[in-house]
Design a protein around this motif. Structure first.
Motif, PDB file in Angstrom:
ATOM      1  N   LEU A   1      -6.486  -3.650 -11.927  1.00 59.25           N
ATOM      2  CA  LEU A   1      -6.422  -3.798 -10.476  1.00 59.25           C
ATOM      3  C   LEU A   1      -6.145  -2.413  -9.900  1.00 59.25           C
ATOM      4  CD1 LEU A   1      -4.513  -6.571  -8.518  1.00 59.25           C
ATOM      5  CD2 LEU A   1      -4.808  -4.275  -7.637  1.00 59.25           C
ATOM      6  N   VAL A   2      -7.067  -1.934  -9.067  1.00 59.85           N
ATOM      7  CA  VAL A   2      -6.933  -0.620  -8.433  1.00 59.85           C
ATOM      8  C   VAL A   2      -6.654  -0.832  -6.954  1.00 59.85           C
ATOM      9  CG1 VAL A   2      -8.021   1.601  -8.013  1.00 59.85           C
ATOM     10  CG2 VAL A   2      -8.567   0.337 -10.097  1.00 59.85           C
ATOM     11  N   ALA A   3      -5.614  -0.206  -6.438  1.00 56.27           N
ATOM     12  CA  ALA A   3      -5.243  -0.373  -5.029  1.00 56.27           C
ATOM     13  C   ALA A   3      -4.841   0.974  -4.445  1.00 56.27           C
ATOM     14  CB  ALA A   3      -4.097  -1.380  -4.878  1.00 56.27           C
ATOM     15  N   GLY A   4      -5.018   1.111  -3.132  1.00 56.95           N
ATOM     16  CA  GLY A   4      -4.612   2.341  -2.470  1.00 56.95           C
ATOM     17  C   GLY A   4      -5.212   2.426  -1.075  1.00 56.95           C
ATOM     18  N   PRO A   5      -4.928   3.472  -0.346  1.00 62.36           N
ATOM     19  CA  PRO A   5      -4.090   4.590  -0.770  1.00 62.36           C
ATOM     20  C   PRO A   5      -2.635   4.377  -0.377  1.00 62.36           C
ATOM     21  CG  PRO A   5      -5.160   5.120   1.293  1.00 62.36           C
ATOM     22  CD  PRO A   5      -5.598   3.717   0.944  1.00 62.36           C
TER      23      PRO A   5
ATOM     24  N   HIS B   1      -9.577  -5.352   2.061  1.00 61.62           N
ATOM     25  CA  HIS B   1      -8.186  -5.169   2.482  1.00 61.62           C
ATOM     26  C   HIS B   1      -7.339  -6.204   1.750  1.00 61.62           C
ATOM     27  CE1 HIS B   1      -8.346  -2.163   5.766  1.00 61.62           C
ATOM     28  NE2 HIS B   1      -9.629  -2.522   5.775  1.00 61.62           N
ATOM     29  N   TRP B   2      -6.281  -5.750   1.143  1.00 64.66           N
ATOM     30  CA  TRP B   2      -5.485  -6.593   0.256  1.00 64.66           C
ATOM     31  C   TRP B   2      -4.030  -6.570   0.686  1.00 64.66           C
ATOM     32  CZ3 TRP B   2      -2.602  -5.214  -4.597  1.00 64.66           C
ATOM     33  CH2 TRP B   2      -2.294  -6.362  -5.360  1.00 64.66           C
ATOM     34  N   GLY B   3      -3.462  -7.764   0.858  1.00 64.28           N
ATOM     35  CA  GLY B   3      -2.074  -7.879   1.289  1.00 64.28           C
ATOM     36  C   GLY B   3      -1.125  -8.253   0.176  1.00 64.28           C
TER      37      GLY B   3
ATOM     38  N   ALA C   1       4.790  -1.975   1.871  1.00 64.19           N
ATOM     39  CA  ALA C   1       4.629  -1.581   3.274  1.00 64.19           C
ATOM     40  C   ALA C   1       3.161  -1.351   3.611  1.00 64.19           C
ATOM     41  CB  ALA C   1       5.451  -0.325   3.549  1.00 64.19           C
ATOM     42  N   ALA C   2       2.416  -0.710   2.702  1.00 61.81           N
ATOM     43  CA  ALA C   2       1.001  -0.458   2.953  1.00 61.81           C
ATOM     44  C   ALA C   2       0.229  -1.772   3.021  1.00 61.81           C
ATOM     45  CB  ALA C   2       0.430   0.443   1.861  1.00 61.81           C
ATOM     46  N   GLY C   3       0.556  -2.703   2.117  1.00 69.55           N
ATOM     47  CA  GLY C   3      -0.104  -3.994   2.144  1.00 69.55           C
ATOM     48  C   GLY C   3       0.206  -4.779   3.395  1.00 69.55           C
TER      49      GLY C   3
ATOM     50  N   ALA D   1      -8.291  -2.731  -2.233  1.00 69.60           N
ATOM     51  CA  ALA D   1      -8.139  -3.014  -3.657  1.00 69.60           C
ATOM     52  C   ALA D   1      -9.416  -3.599  -4.238  1.00 69.60           C
ATOM     53  CB  ALA D   1      -6.962  -3.971  -3.887  1.00 69.60           C
ATOM     54  N   VAL D   2      -9.539  -3.450  -5.557  1.00 68.43           N
ATOM     55  CA  VAL D   2     -10.653  -3.997  -6.319  1.00 68.43           C
ATOM     56  C   VAL D   2     -10.176  -4.171  -7.754  1.00 68.43           C
ATOM     57  CG1 VAL D   2     -11.625  -1.778  -7.085  1.00 68.43           C
ATOM     58  CG2 VAL D   2     -13.142  -3.737  -6.729  1.00 68.43           C
TER      59      VAL D   2
END
Length: 350
Positions: A317-321, A253-255, A333-335, A342-343
């Protein structure tokens, strides 16, 4: 005169011992950068051919790079080049041979391009495993400086680019995979059938039987201000979303603060001929594709500036959804809501 001479002598010895500039050593302003990475794992790599390494010096140099302290970088790098070529070989080999398995980017020096195959050969145990170190020791100062600078570009990339995985492997416990929601049914005695359990007929593509995603191109910065390519995933099927990603990946989980972990098993495939992206997959220990989250429906050439950045950094850097990543504030907002995974994935050029 005797007192001054003694002070100068002590300053000179301190500078030689610590790598600090003579002026800072004489003034007593020598400082360190924290946290210092644990570089002991460098000794397990084959690039120094069994020679003794100065892991303390390597740790202070990497820490100085990560905090962008130019004076310390300059003095420590000079000390490493002139006195500790085996340590230089280990630092560079960790990037180009052992952990990352990548070649130098488009903007790397000719020195790094010509030395990288020796690192890969040493890692594979092919030929003379001392050839990589011998080449480093034979370099003049300019060539050694180029190799070290290219390697440090990778070591300095926050948390953590390929070589920094040494620290993670040595010190960090394995990340716990999120609980599979199907476990509750299994515990209740209900048989759960997954795609892996099915004997699919020939011609049936499992990608279309699982949740999948689209991607939006973005850019971000590492903690030290370096630009980095970024892909933001959005759901393309109704069953795609945060619960699916938690079940199928071990992304954190990435903020939006700092950098997520690098996982070399996640690959963003990029096709050189068309300057395009092909997909996002997880490659298993056997080298076979496992999880496939995104596949390009058609070939689309990337913007030149984004491709150049991809070629230089060779990680994404891949983040989602995020349902609508183009909407202003949607990613933030999602973060903020804790709904962003993310990874850092490797780029595999084909």
């Amino acid at each position: 005169m005797v007192k001054n001479h003694g002070k100068k002598s002590r300053a000179k010895k301190k500078a030689q011992r610590t790598g600090a500039s003579h002026a800072s050593a004489a003034a007593g302003t020598f400082h360190t950068h924290t946290p210092l990475p644990d570089m002991s794992a460098l000794g397990q790599l084959p690039y120094a051919a069994g020679r003794e390494l100065d892991t303390e010096l390597a740790a202070r140099l990497v820490a100085a790079c990560r905090t962008a302290c130019k004076p310390c970088q300059k003095s420590l790098a000079q000390k490493l080049r002139t006195e500790h070529r085996p340590t230089l070989a280990a630092l560079a080999g960790a990037v180009y041979g052992e952990l990352a398995g990548i070649g130098p980017g488009a903007f790397a020096s000719d020195t790094s391009r010509s030395w990288a195959p020796l690192a890969r050969a040493a890692n594979a145990g092919e030929g003379d495993r001392g050839a990589a170190l011998a080449a480093v020791e034979a370099m003049d100062d300019a060539a050694a400086s180029d190799l070290l600078e290219d390697a440090l570009d990778h070591w300095a990339m926050g948390t953590p680019l390929p070589a920094d995985l040494v620290d993670k492997l040595a010190a960090a416990p394995p990340r716990q995979r999120p609980a599979d929601p199907m476990d509750a049914f299994r515990k209740a005695g209900i048989k759960v059938v997954t795609l892996d359990d099915l004997d699919l007929p020939d011609g049936v593509d499992p990608y279309y039987l699982a949740p999948n995603y689209g991607v939006t191109l973005m850019k971000t910065d590492t903690p030290d201000g370096r630009p980095m390519p970024m892909l933001v995933l959005y759901p393309e099927t109704e069953d795609a979303g945060i619960e699916d990603l938690e079940a199928r990946t071990d992304w954190e989980h990435w903020g939006l603060h700092g950098m997520p972990d690098m996982d070399p098993h996640w690959r963003v495939r990029a096709r050189i001929a068309e300057r395009s992206l092909q997909g996002l997959v997880h490659v298993g220990e056997d080298g076979e594709d496992g999880i496939e989250l995104w596949r390009a429906a058609k070939t689309v050439s990337l913007p030149q500036h984004w491709w150049d950045l991809l070629d230089r950094v060779q990680h994404v850097l891949v983040a989602g959804p995020v349902k609508t990543p183009e909407a202003p504030g949607a990613l933030q907002a999602a973060g903020g809501a804790g709904e962003l995974l993310a990874v850092v994935a490797r780029v595999a050029f084909v």
